[in-house]
Enzyme design. Structure first.
Site, PDB file in Angstrom:
ATOM      1  N   GLN A  12       0.819  -1.214   0.000  1.00 17.50           N
ATOM      2  CA  GLN A  12       0.000   0.000   0.000  1.00 17.50           C
ATOM      3  C   GLN A  12       0.851   1.261   0.000  1.00 17.50           C
ATOM      4  OE1 GLN A  12      -3.346  -1.661   2.899  1.00 17.50           O
ATOM      5  NE2 GLN A  12      -3.770   0.430   2.297  1.00 17.50           N
ATOM      6  N   SER A  93       4.486  -6.377   2.652  1.00 17.02           N
ATOM      7  CA  SER A  93       3.169  -6.304   3.289  1.00 17.02           C
ATOM      8  C   SER A  93       2.094  -6.910   2.377  1.00 17.02           C
ATOM      9  CB  SER A  93       2.853  -4.849   3.658  1.00 17.02           C
ATOM     10  OG  SER A  93       1.680  -4.766   4.432  1.00 17.02           O
ATOM     11  N   LEU A  94       1.158  -6.092   1.890  1.00 17.65           N
ATOM     12  CA  LEU A  94       0.146  -6.592   0.956  1.00 17.65           C
ATOM     13  C   LEU A  94       0.793  -7.320  -0.224  1.00 17.65           C
ATOM     14  CD1 LEU A  94      -2.703  -6.629  -0.470  1.00 17.65           C
ATOM     15  CD2 LEU A  94      -1.932  -4.501  -1.541  1.00 17.65           C
ATOM     16  N   ARG A 118      -9.156  -8.659   4.000  1.00 19.56           N
ATOM     17  CA  ARG A 118      -8.036  -8.189   4.820  1.00 19.56           C
ATOM     18  C   ARG A 118      -8.131  -6.679   5.009  1.00 19.56           C
ATOM     19  NH1 ARG A 118      -2.626  -6.399   3.669  1.00 19.56           N
ATOM     20  NH2 ARG A 118      -1.052  -7.176   5.157  1.00 19.56           N
ATOM     21  N   HIS A 204       0.560  -3.824  10.976  1.00 18.27           N
ATOM     22  CA  HIS A 204       1.644  -4.659  11.507  1.00 18.27           C
ATOM     23  C   HIS A 204       1.971  -4.430  12.977  1.00 18.27           C
ATOM     24  CE1 HIS A 204       2.096  -5.820   7.372  1.00 18.27           C
ATOM     25  NE2 HIS A 204       2.319  -4.573   7.018  1.00 18.27           N
ATOM     26  N   GLN A 253       1.501 -11.853   9.805  1.00 24.22           N
ATOM     27  CA  GLN A 253       2.020 -10.647   9.167  1.00 24.22           C
ATOM     28  C   GLN A 253       1.178  -9.415   9.494  1.00 24.22           C
ATOM     29  OE1 GLN A 253       0.850  -8.950   5.698  1.00 24.22           O
ATOM     30  NE2 GLN A 253       2.586  -9.656   4.480  1.00 24.22           N
TER      31      GLN A 253
END
Length: 319
Positions: A12, A93-94, A118, A204, A253
């Site tokens: 993101q 991440s994503l 998510r 996170h 995560q």
């Protein structure tokens, strides 16, 4: 012989109105990929990505499917042009979900459904305005960790180091007041810069545990397979083949740090010399060079950069 090519996928913040427009004009598989995502989502994702409104694209539940579709579209173009097979993949991440789809561990429709959930779960876990993130530049990881721990102990607020993006570049996250105090404390500790990021979700950190619980339940209905390519995961910077471990790391995560520096170092240790970033922006390409100056990287998001990446990847393989 070690395969010197890795494909990496952005998270993101890399999204932008008009992304992949030129690539879509040249390669029809880009639009086809977005149409496939739209049929899952129930709205025209390509129209949103091209026309906005920007506020809607930047909403977490929309951003995540948009970036997944963009990364998968670039990967499909790469395959269509018979680009070299990578020795490793990783996503920030994503982007880890993009890596899982491109590595064949997760189908694209299931990936779209999963990242939409998510995004929704993350936004609902912490109401808008209550969480925050900030970039801390110029402090060692250990100093940032200690500062966050001291602030959390003194205030009772949540704040922690959550993205280890490159040496001297760490992102912290937590409650709004916790992060605000963390920024001041990091400045006092000698940070070159400490600045709030324009995000509404404190990714996170421990505040994301409710979202992780929802994701964990959803993952029970998803078929995961062993990846066809080596995928280094954010939580431990390791590659796993065991499906249960893959699943567990994807859930963890959400509330554990992204160890991107270690992921890049792990891939470098496996002989990777070239990073191709699949998707909008060039954040990971820049981070890779900060982590290891010997790395070569190209961010692919238009026909010109695609040609450059193919040329670079093929030249390294011929050596």
């Amino acid at each position: 012989m070690t395969q010197p090519l890795a494909l990496v996928f952005p998270g993101q913040g890399s999204q932008q109105i008009g992304m992949l427009r030129e690539l879509a004009e040249r390669y029809s598989v880009v639009r086809t990929t977005f149409e496939e995502a739209s049929s899952v989502l129930g709205y025209d994702l390509w129209h949103l990505v091209q026309e906005g409104p920007e506020e809607e694209l930047n909403a977490t539940a929309c951003t995540q499917p948009a970036l997944l579709a963009a990364s998968v579209a670039v990967w499909r173009v790469w395959q269509e042009l018979e680009g070299p097979r990578p020795g490793a993949m990783a996503g920030h991440s994503l982007g880890e979900y993009s890596a899982m789809v491109c590595a064949g561990a997760l189908t694209f429709p299931e990936g779209i459904r999963l990242v939409r959930l998510r995004g929704e779960a993350m936004q609902q876990a912490v109401p808008a305005g209550q969480g925050a993130m900030a970039a801390i530049l110029g402090l060692e990881d250990g100093v940032v960790e200690r500062v966050c721990q001291d602030v959390a102990t003194e205030t009772g607020e949540t704040v922690a180091a959550v993205n280890y993006n490159a040496p001297g570049q760490v992102v912290i996250a937590g409650s709004k007041s916790g992060v605000e105090r963390g920024i001041i404390a990091c400045q006092d500790a000698g940070a070159k810069r400490a600045m709030s990021l324009p995000v509404s979700v404190p990714s996170h950190c421990a505040l994301m545990r409710p979202a992780a619980e929802r994701l964990d339940k959803a993952m029970n209905d998803i078929v995961l397979k062993s990846p066809r390519y080596t995928v280094f995961q954010n939580v431990d910077a390791k590659a796993h083949e065991d499906v249960d471990t893959l699943r567990q790391r994807l859930v963890e995560q959400l509330y554990q740090p992204v160890r991107w520096t270690e992921c890049v170092q792990a891939m470098r240790g496996q002989g990777v010399e070239v990073f191709v970033e699949c998707g909008p922006g060039k954040v990971l390409t820049g981070l890779g060079k900060r982590i290891d100056r010997s790395l070569k990287g190209v961010a692919v998001n238009d026909p010109e950069s695609l040609e450059s990446a193919l040329t670079l990847a093929r030249s390294v393989l011929v050596q």
